[in-house]
Design a protein around this motif. Sequence first.
Motif, PDB file in Angstrom:
ATOM      1  N   THR A  76       0.811  -1.064  -0.429  1.00  0.00           N
ATOM      2  CA  THR A  76       0.500   0.013   0.305  1.00  0.00           C
ATOM      3  C   THR A  76       0.557   1.716   0.128  1.00  0.00           C
ATOM      4  O   THR A  76       0.631   2.057  -1.198  1.00  0.00           O
ATOM      5  N   ARG A  77       1.843   1.217   0.784  1.00  0.00           N
ATOM      6  CA  ARG A  77       2.844   2.235   0.877  1.00  0.00           C
ATOM      7  C   ARG A  77       4.673   2.209   0.261  1.00  0.00           C
ATOM      8  O   ARG A  77       4.754   2.094   1.330  1.00  0.00           O
ATOM      9  N   PRO A  78       4.642   2.518  -0.604  1.00  0.00           N
ATOM     10  CA  PRO A  78       5.976   2.369  -1.351  1.00  0.00           C
ATOM     11  C   PRO A  78       7.182   2.823  -0.074  1.00  0.00           C
ATOM     12  O   PRO A  78       8.234   2.943  -0.663  1.00  0.00           O
ATOM     13  N   ALA A  79       6.452   3.795   0.327  1.00  0.00           N
ATOM     14  CA  ALA A  79       7.652   4.831   0.304  1.00  0.00           C
ATOM     15  C   ALA A  79       8.610   4.043   1.712  1.00  0.00           C
ATOM     16  O   ALA A  79       9.289   5.180   2.497  1.00  0.00           O
ATOM     17  N   LEU A  80       7.855   3.022   2.077  1.00  0.00           N
ATOM     18  CA  LEU A  80       8.104   2.577   3.204  1.00  0.00           C
ATOM     19  C   LEU A  80       9.314   2.458   2.957  1.00  0.00           C
ATOM     20  O   LEU A  80      10.360   1.916   2.509  1.00  0.00           O
ATOM     21  N   GLN A  81      10.962   2.757   4.023  1.00  0.00           N
ATOM     22  CA  GLN A  81      12.069   2.151   4.007  1.00  0.00           C
ATOM     23  C   GLN A  81      12.228   0.700   4.625  1.00  0.00           C
ATOM     24  O   GLN A  81      13.644  -0.096   4.293  1.00  0.00           O
ATOM     25  N   ALA A  82      11.245   0.239   5.235  1.00  0.00           N
ATOM     26  CA  ALA A  82      11.994  -1.377   5.265  1.00  0.00           C
ATOM     27  C   ALA A  82      11.072  -2.216   5.763  1.00  0.00           C
ATOM     28  O   ALA A  82       9.868  -1.501   6.583  1.00  0.00           O
ATOM     29  N   ALA A  83      10.462  -3.319   5.649  1.00  0.00           N
ATOM     30  CA  ALA A  83       9.603  -4.371   6.556  1.00  0.00           C
ATOM     31  C   ALA A  83      10.214  -5.364   6.242  1.00  0.00           C
ATOM     32  O   ALA A  83      10.732  -6.225   5.931  1.00  0.00           O
ATOM     33  N   ILE A  84       9.760  -6.100   7.680  1.00  0.00           N
ATOM     34  CA  ILE A  84      10.436  -7.610   8.209  1.00  0.00           C
ATOM     35  C   ILE A  84       8.973  -8.292   9.198  1.00  0.00           C
ATOM     36  O   ILE A  84       8.278  -7.947   9.787  1.00  0.00           O
ATOM     37  N   PRO A  85       8.585  -9.151   7.725  1.00  0.00           N
ATOM     38  CA  PRO A  85       7.376  -9.965   8.598  1.00  0.00           C
ATOM     39  C   PRO A  85       8.643 -11.049   9.140  1.00  0.00           C
ATOM     40  O   PRO A  85       8.816 -11.984   8.179  1.00  0.00           O
ATOM     41  N   LEU A  86       7.585 -11.898   9.987  1.00  0.00           N
ATOM     42  CA  LEU A  86       7.927 -12.744  10.878  1.00  0.00           C
ATOM     43  C   LEU A  86       7.080 -13.766  11.611  1.00  0.00           C
ATOM     44  O   LEU A  86       5.889 -13.526  11.179  1.00  0.00           O
ATOM     45  N   THR A  87       7.924 -14.550  10.620  1.00  0.00           N
ATOM     46  CA  THR A  87       7.292 -16.114  10.322  1.00  0.00           C
ATOM     47  C   THR A  87       5.866 -15.149  10.104  1.00  0.00           C
ATOM     48  O   THR A  87       4.495 -15.720  10.571  1.00  0.00           O
ATOM     49  N   PRO A  88       5.197 -14.896   8.858  1.00  0.00           N
ATOM     50  CA  PRO A  88       3.913 -14.152   8.339  1.00  0.00           C
ATOM     51  C   PRO A  88       3.399 -15.546   7.822  1.00  0.00           C
ATOM     52  O   PRO A  88       3.428 -16.399   7.150  1.00  0.00           O
ATOM     53  N   TRP A  89       2.033 -14.711   7.637  1.00  0.00           N
ATOM     54  CA  TRP A  89       0.928 -15.749   7.445  1.00  0.00           C
ATOM     55  C   TRP A  89       0.700 -15.572   6.338  1.00  0.00           C
ATOM     56  O   TRP A  89      -0.323 -13.844   7.062  1.00  0.00           O
ATOM     57  N   HIS A  90      -0.332 -15.315   5.534  1.00  0.00           N
ATOM     58  CA  HIS A  90      -1.599 -14.556   4.372  1.00  0.00           C
ATOM     59  C   HIS A  90      -1.773 -16.032   3.161  1.00  0.00           C
ATOM     60  O   HIS A  90      -1.220 -16.171   2.896  1.00  0.00           O
ATOM     61  N   THR A  91      -3.168 -15.176   2.465  1.00  0.00           N
ATOM     62  CA  THR A  91      -3.024 -16.041   1.791  1.00  0.00           C
ATOM     63  C   THR A  91      -2.916 -15.812   0.541  1.00  0.00           C
ATOM     64  O   THR A  91      -3.272 -16.531  -0.472  1.00  0.00           O
ATOM     65  N   THR A  92      -2.543 -14.767   0.344  1.00  0.00           N
ATOM     66  CA  THR A  92      -1.966 -13.241  -0.920  1.00  0.00           C
ATOM     67  C   THR A  92      -0.586 -14.531  -0.987  1.00  0.00           C
ATOM     68  O   THR A  92      -0.178 -14.408  -0.442  1.00  0.00           O
ATOM     69  N   LYS A  93      -0.165 -14.955  -1.951  1.00  0.00           N
ATOM     70  CA  LYS A  93       1.475 -15.552  -2.233  1.00  0.00           C
ATOM     71  C   LYS A  93       2.108 -15.255  -2.953  1.00  0.00           C
ATOM     72  O   LYS A  93       3.240 -15.145  -2.679  1.00  0.00           O
ATOM     73  N   SER A  94       1.928 -13.693  -3.393  1.00  0.00           N
ATOM     74  CA  SER A  94       2.353 -13.015  -4.908  1.00  0.00           C
ATOM     75  C   SER A  94       2.640 -12.165  -4.180  1.00  0.00           C
ATOM     76  O   SER A  94       1.885 -10.617  -3.637  1.00  0.00           O
ATOM     77  N   TRP A  95       3.859 -11.366  -4.652  1.00  0.00           N
ATOM     78  CA  TRP A  95       3.508  -9.530  -3.634  1.00  0.00           C
ATOM     79  C   TRP A  95       4.379  -8.592  -5.021  1.00  0.00           C
ATOM     80  O   TRP A  95       5.355  -8.456  -4.203  1.00  0.00           O
ATOM     81  N   THR A  96       4.510  -9.135  -5.953  1.00  0.00           N
ATOM     82  CA  THR A  96       5.519  -8.942  -6.954  1.00  0.00           C
ATOM     83  C   THR A  96       5.198  -6.936  -6.786  1.00  0.00           C
ATOM     84  O   THR A  96       6.179  -7.086  -7.639  1.00  0.00           O
ATOM     85  N   THR A  97       4.178  -6.537  -6.754  1.00  0.00           N
ATOM     86  CA  THR A  97       4.230  -5.317  -6.838  1.00  0.00           C
ATOM     87  C   THR A  97       5.202  -4.548  -5.922  1.00  0.00           C
ATOM     88  O   THR A  97       5.125  -3.073  -5.098  1.00  0.00           O
ATOM     89  N   VAL A  98       5.745  -5.301  -4.368  1.00  0.00           N
ATOM     90  CA  VAL A  98       6.170  -4.492  -3.800  1.00  0.00           C
ATOM     91  C   VAL A  98       7.553  -4.005  -3.427  1.00  0.00           C
ATOM     92  O   VAL A  98       8.604  -4.724  -3.868  1.00  0.00           O
ATOM     93  N   ARG A  99       7.492  -2.974  -3.242  1.00  0.00           N
ATOM     94  CA  ARG A  99       8.565  -2.587  -4.001  1.00  0.00           C
ATOM     95  C   ARG A  99       9.874  -0.926  -2.324  1.00  0.00           C
ATOM     96  O   ARG A  99      10.958  -0.574  -2.698  1.00  0.00           O
ATOM     97  N   VAL A 100      10.054  -1.951  -1.500  1.00  0.00           N
ATOM     98  CA  VAL A 100      10.434  -2.068   0.103  1.00  0.00           C
ATOM     99  C   VAL A 100      11.121  -2.866   0.383  1.00  0.00           C
ATOM    100  O   VAL A 100      11.392  -4.074  -0.305  1.00  0.00           O
ATOM    101  N   PRO A 101      12.627  -2.420   0.712  1.00  0.00           N
ATOM    102  CA  PRO A 101      13.428  -3.444   1.365  1.00  0.00           C
ATOM    103  C   PRO A 101      12.898  -4.650   2.126  1.00  0.00           C
ATOM    104  O   PRO A 101      12.196  -3.972   3.434  1.00  0.00           O
ATOM    105  N   THR A 102      12.548  -5.752   2.404  1.00  0.00           N
ATOM    106  CA  THR A 102      12.213  -6.206   2.973  1.00  0.00           C
ATOM    107  C   THR A 102      12.621  -7.861   3.698  1.00  0.00           C
ATOM    108  O   THR A 102      13.625  -8.542   2.712  1.00  0.00           O
ATOM    109  N   MET A 103      12.603  -7.844   4.569  1.00  0.00           N
ATOM    110  CA  MET A 103      13.450  -9.242   5.329  1.00  0.00           C
ATOM    111  C   MET A 103      12.298 -10.405   6.014  1.00  0.00           C
ATOM    112  O   MET A 103      11.515  -9.475   6.487  1.00  0.00           O
ATOM    113  N   ILE A 104      12.553 -11.120   5.449  1.00  0.00           N
ATOM    114  CA  ILE A 104      11.227 -12.536   5.703  1.00  0.00           C
ATOM    115  C   ILE A 104      12.244 -12.946   6.681  1.00  0.00           C
ATOM    116  O   ILE A 104      12.972 -13.945   6.440  1.00  0.00           O
ATOM    117  N   ILE A 105      11.588 -13.592   7.758  1.00  0.00           N
ATOM    118  CA  ILE A 105      12.363 -14.354   8.166  1.00  0.00           C
ATOM    119  C   ILE A 105      11.381 -15.567   9.396  1.00  0.00           C
ATOM    120  O   ILE A 105      10.231 -15.237   9.612  1.00  0.00           O
TER     121      ILE A 105
END
Length: 288
Positions: free
Chosen positions: A170-199
């Motif tokens: 929703t907000r590509p101006a964010l500088q960082a995202a860290i999903p922790l053992t994330p759960w979501h029914t959506t599997k594709s995040w091709t439009t995310v433009r935020v540096p993301t670390m998934i744990i």
Amino acid sequence: MGFRSAIHAIPALALLLVGVTTPTAQAADNPFERGPAPTTASVEATRGPFAIATTTVARSSVSGFGGGTIYSPTSTAEGTFGAVAISPGFTASQSSISWLGPRLASQGFVVITIDTLSTLDQPDSRGTQLLAALDYLTRTSSVRTRIDGTRLGVMGHSMGGGGSLAASRTRPALQAAIPLTPWHTTKSWTTVRVPTMIIGAESDTTAPVASHSEPFYTSLTAAPDKAYLELNNASHSAPTRANTTVAKYSISWLKRFIDNDTRYDQFLCPAPAPSTLIQEYRATCPHS
């Protein structure tokens, strides 16, 4: 004119002074750098170099999320700070991720751990609430003057982790995202433009990495930088209690991308090898 440009304009003899002015060069290159140079011990410590204060945010005093707790450095002598909002998971309250508040804030961030409007809220709603919490922090909170509103990030556990992906979309101006053992029914995040670390967690049966964290990471094709850390022999709830591995790499990611602090590259690249703590690590090394 920046330091590196200016130095070419001074007399040749003065170039001998370059060695002793390196800290000034770093400050000129990165005005967002906060705190001393990091070490393995400093990023693994239970507390960082900044003294912090805690502020309770009543549900009745805000809109768009369920209240929470703010953890913030008490001094702005080094300047303002980036800010991070963190969401709990399904059926959980902020207490499940509260350990991250002081851990991150004492490293030089303003952090808000939130309660959601309902413990049953789905990931996309949690994403909207994370953004509402950031807006509250930067616009009306008692610590708003301590925050640089252009340097913001999101984190979350489980459905809150899915929420952090949704917030980033929703907000590509964010500088960082860290999903922790994330759960979501959506599997594709091709439009995310935020540096993301998934744990993710190897033994997660609630959000198995094969159907959640791994496809999420793979789909982040537009993210300028991304990483996937899989905790060895860990469960879905691993990020809900103090965890040195989660803290070390979360701090490094937030410092690198919210503060643009390349001193933390050493913990992200080359990628850490598999160990008793890390089952797998995949990444694009941070870009300059």
